[in-house]
Design an enzyme around this catalytic site. Sequence first.
Site, mmCIF file in Angstrom:
data_model
loop_
_atom_site.group_PDB
_atom_site.id
_atom_site.type_symbol
_atom_site.label_atom_id
_atom_site.label_comp_id
_atom_site.label_asym_id
_atom_site.label_seq_id
_atom_site.Cartn_x
_atom_site.Cartn_y
_atom_site.Cartn_z
ATOM 1 N N ASP A 139 8.447 -9.498 -61.590
ATOM 2 C CA ASP A 139 8.403 -10.835 -61.113
ATOM 3 C C ASP A 139 9.695 -11.340 -60.895
ATOM 4 O O ASP A 139 10.684 -11.103 -61.692
ATOM 5 C CB ASP A 139 7.821 -11.395 -62.649
ATOM 6 N N LYS A 151 9.476 -18.539 -47.477
ATOM 7 C CA LYS A 151 7.835 -19.338 -47.099
ATOM 8 C C LYS A 151 8.394 -20.690 -47.857
ATOM 9 O O LYS A 151 8.794 -20.750 -49.244
ATOM 10 C CB LYS A 151 6.512 -18.703 -47.844
HETATM 11 N N1 SAM Z 1 4.910 -10.548 -46.926
HETATM 12 C C1 SAM Z 1 3.861 -9.846 -47.444
HETATM 13 C C2 SAM Z 1 3.466 -8.865 -46.383
HETATM 14 O O1 SAM Z 1 3.572 -9.177 -45.328
HETATM 15 O O2 SAM Z 1 2.735 -8.228 -46.759
HETATM 16 C C3 SAM Z 1 2.636 -10.946 -47.891
HETATM 17 C C4 SAM Z 1 3.256 -11.749 -49.269
HETATM 18 S S1 SAM Z 1 1.715 -12.345 -50.204
HETATM 19 C C5 SAM Z 1 1.487 -13.878 -49.087
HETATM 20 C C6 SAM Z 1 2.659 -13.147 -51.490
HETATM 21 C C7 SAM Z 1 2.856 -12.365 -52.488
HETATM 22 O O3 SAM Z 1 3.697 -12.895 -53.348
HETATM 23 C C8 SAM Z 1 1.722 -11.530 -53.343
HETATM 24 O O4 SAM Z 1 1.842 -10.108 -53.000
HETATM 25 C C9 SAM Z 1 2.062 -11.801 -54.416
HETATM 26 O O5 SAM Z 1 1.905 -10.771 -55.527
HETATM 27 C C10 SAM Z 1 3.646 -12.129 -54.555
HETATM 28 N N2 SAM Z 1 4.225 -13.105 -55.593
HETATM 29 C C11 SAM Z 1 3.898 -14.224 -56.309
HETATM 30 N N3 SAM Z 1 4.756 -14.446 -57.240
HETATM 31 C C12 SAM Z 1 5.371 -13.499 -57.338
HETATM 32 C C13 SAM Z 1 6.562 -13.262 -58.531
HETATM 33 N N4 SAM Z 1 6.624 -14.310 -59.375
HETATM 34 N N5 SAM Z 1 7.313 -12.370 -58.393
HETATM 35 C C14 SAM Z 1 7.084 -11.359 -57.409
HETATM 36 N N6 SAM Z 1 6.051 -11.442 -56.398
HETATM 37 C C15 SAM Z 1 5.219 -12.629 -56.312
#
Ligand code: SAM
Length: 308
Positions: free
Chosen positions: A94, A159
Amino acid sequence: MGRSSKDKRDIYYRLAKEEGWRARSAFKLLQINEEFNIFKDVSKVVDLCAAPGSWSQVLSRRLRGQDREADPKIVAVDLQAMAPLPGVIQIQGDITKVSTAMEIIGHFEGEQADLVVCDGAPDVTGLHDLDEYIQAQLLLAALNITTHVLKPGGTFVAKIFRGKDVTLLYSQLKIFFPKVTIAKPRSSRNSSIEAFVVCENYSPPVGYKPNMSNPLLDHHYDVDFNSLEGPNRIIVPFLACGDLSAFDSDKTYPLKLDSDKDYEYHPPTQPPIKPPYETACYLKKNDMLAKLKKTQQTNEGDKGAHYA
Ligand code: SAM
């Protein structure tokens, strides 16, 4: 039928499959690079919130095997497990946790990254304010990690949800980057609130020491805030107003302040229009309030009392 017809109409979804990208988001990073040339001279990069891994794929394909002296270092992090990718070090964790940040920093062994990217998005709840807030916290967690690993002059791409309070985030980013631009790649749907901040030329304030002290993100931080100095600690002036001749607000004074004058009651200048205690006043006035009735006496006083 619904799903496959949508697949056919979404050109980036189709292209991603044709070109072997794990997600259509790959095109967002590619288009950002076309505009900003963020991969130039990059050999060390962190991909935050990387699963399923299309951004890491882009980084791996673009940065590896280009007659470089050494292979680039690509560190990818996500809450979710990710299938392996050539040349990509993966961390499952995380990004709002200090332990994950420390693990990322550990992989750089004192060296610094040229680029940090973050495509982090929370599971949307549909409550826009909450979604925007959580997304902003992810971005701040990413920025916090970035301050530990990014080299001066480096680039941070993340983002961002362009909600109503987004200008606060812009100001926070501007503290660390003189150039902050919002990019909306063509592959990012117009209907989506998402965009990407491209923050160039990392220049932390002079004397700034990165720390993991954001209590909003992780309650287990070990920074003594009082020991922070210079730009790491903002001290807001404290000014006591009113001199010793003014009344002390913590003291109780006799009703008769002036020996010549009796205390005179003044009603409130503007009584509450509809006080929440109105019903209680009415009940009391009409002797209708519930009374404490002792039904059972115990050695411990009125433990067995209840209201009738
Ligand atoms: N850039 C990636 C790709 O091209 O395949 C897509 C990313 S996806 C839109 C967003 C990601 O953010 C998810 O896989 C989710 O697990 C991750 N995410 C959300 N909160 C998070 C956190 N606190 N720590 C790590 N990852 C996190």
